[in-house]
Every structure is written in structure tokens, then in C-alpha cells.
Design a protein around this motif. Sequence first.
Motif, PDB file in Angstrom:
ATOM      1  N   GLY A  52       0.835  -1.200   0.000  1.00  0.00           N
ATOM      2  CA  GLY A  52       0.000   0.000   0.000  1.00  0.00           C
ATOM      3  C   GLY A  52       0.868   1.249   0.000  1.00  0.00           C
ATOM      4  N   HIS A  53       0.379   2.298  -0.627  1.00  0.00           N
ATOM      5  CA  HIS A  53       1.170   3.535  -0.749  1.00  0.00           C
ATOM      6  C   HIS A  53       0.286   4.736  -1.023  1.00  0.00           C
ATOM      7  CE1 HIS A  53       0.802   1.850  -4.855  1.00  0.00           C
ATOM      8  NE2 HIS A  53       0.553   3.100  -5.172  1.00  0.00           N
ATOM      9  N   GLN A  54       0.900   5.904  -0.891  1.00  0.00           N
ATOM     10  CA  GLN A  54       0.333   7.181  -1.320  1.00  0.00           C
ATOM     11  C   GLN A  54       1.126   7.636  -2.541  1.00  0.00           C
ATOM     12  OE1 GLN A  54      -2.035   9.202  -0.846  1.00  0.00           O
ATOM     13  NE2 GLN A  54      -2.555   9.544   1.312  1.00  0.00           N
ATOM     14  N   HIS A  55       0.489   8.408  -3.406  1.00  0.00           N
ATOM     15  CA  HIS A  55       1.240   9.079  -4.466  1.00  0.00           C
ATOM     16  C   HIS A  55       1.611  10.471  -3.953  1.00  0.00           C
ATOM     17  CE1 HIS A  55       0.524   5.898  -7.305  1.00  0.00           C
ATOM     18  NE2 HIS A  55      -0.760   5.905  -7.013  1.00  0.00           N
ATOM     19  N   PRO A  56       2.905  10.739  -3.720  1.00  0.00           N
ATOM     20  CA  PRO A  56       3.314  12.029  -3.145  1.00  0.00           C
ATOM     21  C   PRO A  56       2.927  13.228  -4.018  1.00  0.00           C
ATOM     22  CG  PRO A  56       5.245  10.663  -3.672  1.00  0.00           C
ATOM     23  CD  PRO A  56       4.032   9.816  -3.885  1.00  0.00           C
ATOM     24  N   GLY A 115      -5.006  10.965  -9.646  1.00  0.00           N
ATOM     25  CA  GLY A 115      -5.871   9.793  -9.664  1.00  0.00           C
ATOM     26  C   GLY A 115      -5.190   8.583 -10.282  1.00  0.00           C
ATOM     27  N   GLU A 116      -5.777   7.416 -10.027  1.00  0.00           N
ATOM     28  CA  GLU A 116      -5.277   6.162 -10.588  1.00  0.00           C
ATOM     29  C   GLU A 116      -6.470   5.260 -10.871  1.00  0.00           C
ATOM     30  OE1 GLU A 116      -2.266   4.209  -8.229  1.00  0.00           O
ATOM     31  OE2 GLU A 116      -2.029   2.617  -9.694  1.00  0.00           O
ATOM     32  N   ILE A 117      -6.361   4.427 -11.925  1.00  0.00           N
ATOM     33  CA  ILE A 117      -7.453   3.526 -12.303  1.00  0.00           C
ATOM     34  C   ILE A 117      -7.005   2.079 -12.157  1.00  0.00           C
ATOM     35  CG2 ILE A 117      -8.831   2.692 -14.264  1.00  0.00           C
ATOM     36  CD1 ILE A 117      -8.713   5.631 -15.303  1.00  0.00           C
ATOM     37  N   TYR A 118      -7.847   1.273 -11.511  1.00  0.00           N
ATOM     38  CA  TYR A 118      -7.636  -0.171 -11.423  1.00  0.00           C
ATOM     39  C   TYR A 118      -8.735  -0.866 -12.231  1.00  0.00           C
ATOM     40  CZ  TYR A 118      -4.257  -0.117  -7.494  1.00  0.00           C
ATOM     41  OH  TYR A 118      -3.152   0.041  -6.688  1.00  0.00           O
ATOM     42  N   PHE A 119      -8.395  -1.997 -12.829  1.00  0.00           N
ATOM     43  CA  PHE A 119      -9.384  -2.780 -13.576  1.00  0.00           C
ATOM     44  C   PHE A 119      -9.206  -4.252 -13.218  1.00  0.00           C
ATOM     45  CE2 PHE A 119     -10.749  -5.043 -17.509  1.00  0.00           C
ATOM     46  CZ  PHE A 119     -12.070  -4.626 -17.531  1.00  0.00           C
ATOM     47  N   ALA A 175      -4.566   6.975  -0.041  1.00  0.00           N
ATOM     48  CA  ALA A 175      -3.655   5.829  -0.004  1.00  0.00           C
ATOM     49  C   ALA A 175      -4.431   4.594  -0.425  1.00  0.00           C
ATOM     50  CB  ALA A 175      -3.092   5.646   1.403  1.00  0.00           C
ATOM     51  N   HIS A 176      -3.749   3.620  -1.047  1.00  0.00           N
ATOM     52  CA  HIS A 176      -4.465   2.436  -1.533  1.00  0.00           C
ATOM     53  C   HIS A 176      -3.645   1.166  -1.353  1.00  0.00           C
ATOM     54  CE1 HIS A 176      -2.605   4.885  -4.652  1.00  0.00           C
ATOM     55  NE2 HIS A 176      -2.259   3.783  -5.296  1.00  0.00           N
ATOM     56  N   ARG A 177      -4.389   0.110  -1.045  1.00  0.00           N
ATOM     57  CA  ARG A 177      -3.829  -1.229  -0.827  1.00  0.00           C
ATOM     58  C   ARG A 177      -4.782  -2.209  -1.464  1.00  0.00           C
ATOM     59  NH1 ARG A 177      -2.602  -2.608   5.173  1.00  0.00           N
ATOM     60  NH2 ARG A 177      -0.469  -2.150   4.505  1.00  0.00           N
ATOM     61  N   GLY A 184       4.731   9.215  -8.363  1.00  0.00           N
ATOM     62  CA  GLY A 184       5.635   8.802  -7.288  1.00  0.00           C
ATOM     63  C   GLY A 184       4.979   7.790  -6.353  1.00  0.00           C
ATOM     64  N   HIS A 185       5.765   7.159  -5.476  1.00  0.00           N
ATOM     65  CA  HIS A 185       5.239   6.167  -4.540  1.00  0.00           C
ATOM     66  C   HIS A 185       5.827   6.390  -3.158  1.00  0.00           C
ATOM     67  CE1 HIS A 185       4.425   4.208  -8.425  1.00  0.00           C
ATOM     68  NE2 HIS A 185       3.392   3.684  -7.802  1.00  0.00           N
ATOM     69  N   ASP A 186       4.972   6.624  -2.174  1.00  0.00           N
ATOM     70  CA  ASP A 186       5.398   6.823  -0.786  1.00  0.00           C
ATOM     71  C   ASP A 186       4.864   5.650   0.057  1.00  0.00           C
ATOM     72  OD1 ASP A 186       5.819   7.562   1.827  1.00  0.00           O
ATOM     73  OD2 ASP A 186       4.692   9.438   1.730  1.00  0.00           O
TER      74      ASP A 186
HETATM   75 ZN    ZN Z   1      -0.805   3.587  -6.784  1.00  0.00          ZN
END
Ligand code: ZN
Length: 186
Positions: free
Chosen positions: A88-92, A96-100, A134-136, A156-158
Motif C-alpha cells: 500500500g502507498h500514497q502518491h506524493p 488519480g489512478e485507475i484499477y481494472f 492511499a491504496h492497498r 511517485g510512490h510513498d
Molecule cells: Zn498507486
Amino acid sequence: PPIDPMSVTFRSATGGMSPSGPVLSRRMSDLEGLFADTAAWQEARDGADPVVYEVASSPVPEAPGELPQSITTIHPGAVGGEFHMTKGHQHPNPQGEIYFGLSGTGGLLLFDGTTPKWIPMSPGVIGYIPPGWAHRSVNTGDEPYRFLAVYPGDAGHDYGWVLEHGMGWRVRRGAGEPQLVPFQSE
Ligand code: ZN
Ligand code: S6P
């Protein structure tokens, strides 16, 4: 350097991509501090140290303006009753982000630091991650859970944020539906 228009083929048997960029593998030993049951995690790590998830990336670079894609495969299982999951992470750089959803059954756990949200994922479902959440991902089934992610190349990935704040809920195996347990109660 800018890259040319391209197509990428999803290898449904393995979760791979062709052509492919880097493929990342996360074993139990890479997931220290994630699972509530530390003793159960240590036992799994000192035993088979299984691969918990893999991430195949397309050759699209993580650069401003580009839209990199990746396919994550989370293998089924649980540690002390808590389902296998990504770090799991935050984008610093909040975007937005898309999952499928591609195969298997899982969920997308989101946390803005105050309120957790749970989006059940299965093949054909589009999960949307708004900027700042944040997403996991969690495999709640008994087969590999696989999804495509598309994200801005300069997001980025935090990973430290999640270790510090948690994700609001833990996702545990229940009698039927997965149980969402408040993080603090562990
Ligand atoms: Zn992400
Ligand atoms: C990237 C996207 C996914 C994850 C992948 C692994 O923005 O959200 O490709 O990187 O599912 O999760 P994690 O938390 O270990 O990066």
C-alpha cells in the motif's frame, strides 16, 4: 526519450505483459510490519517465505505525461486470518489512478487519513482512486487475484505513509464476506 505508440499483450495465464518492463516480486520477508499477527508472519517468513504478490510493468516509463501500466497478481492466503495484501502507498504528487479487475476476487482498500473505504473487485470492475487516497489491494478469494493499474508517470510512490498511518481497516477472513476490522483494535 519519448516512446512510440505501442500495444501490450496481457498474458492471462501468468499475469505477465508482452513486451514487458520490470517484474517485481514481494515475498513474505519483504512485508515486515504489515500483518497484525507478528508471530504468524515470522513463521511464514522463516518457513517457505512464499511470494505474496508480483507486479509486472509495461515498458512505459515513469515520466511526466506518460501513463505507465502494471498488472499485480496477489496469491491467495492469509497470515493469522488477515488476507494477503500489497504494502500500500500514497502518491506524493497526488493524482488519480485507475484499477481494472482481471481475474479472481479481491478488494481495494482506500484511506485518506480519516475515513477508510472498501471497493470489492472482480473481473470487469473499474476501481477509481482519487488524488490523496492511499491504496492497498487484498486477495479475498482462493485463487490469484489480478488487476491492471494505470497511473500518471510522475505520481511517485510513498510507502512510509502507510506504515505510519495504517489503512484504517484490516481485512480478515470471515465465515462468509471478508471482515473489515478497525486498525486500532489490533
Ligand atoms: Zn498507486
Ligand atoms: C501503482 C499501483 C500498483 C501497485 C501494485 C503493488 O501506482 O498502485 O501497480 O504498485 O499493486 O502495490 P504496492 O503498494 O506494493 O506498490
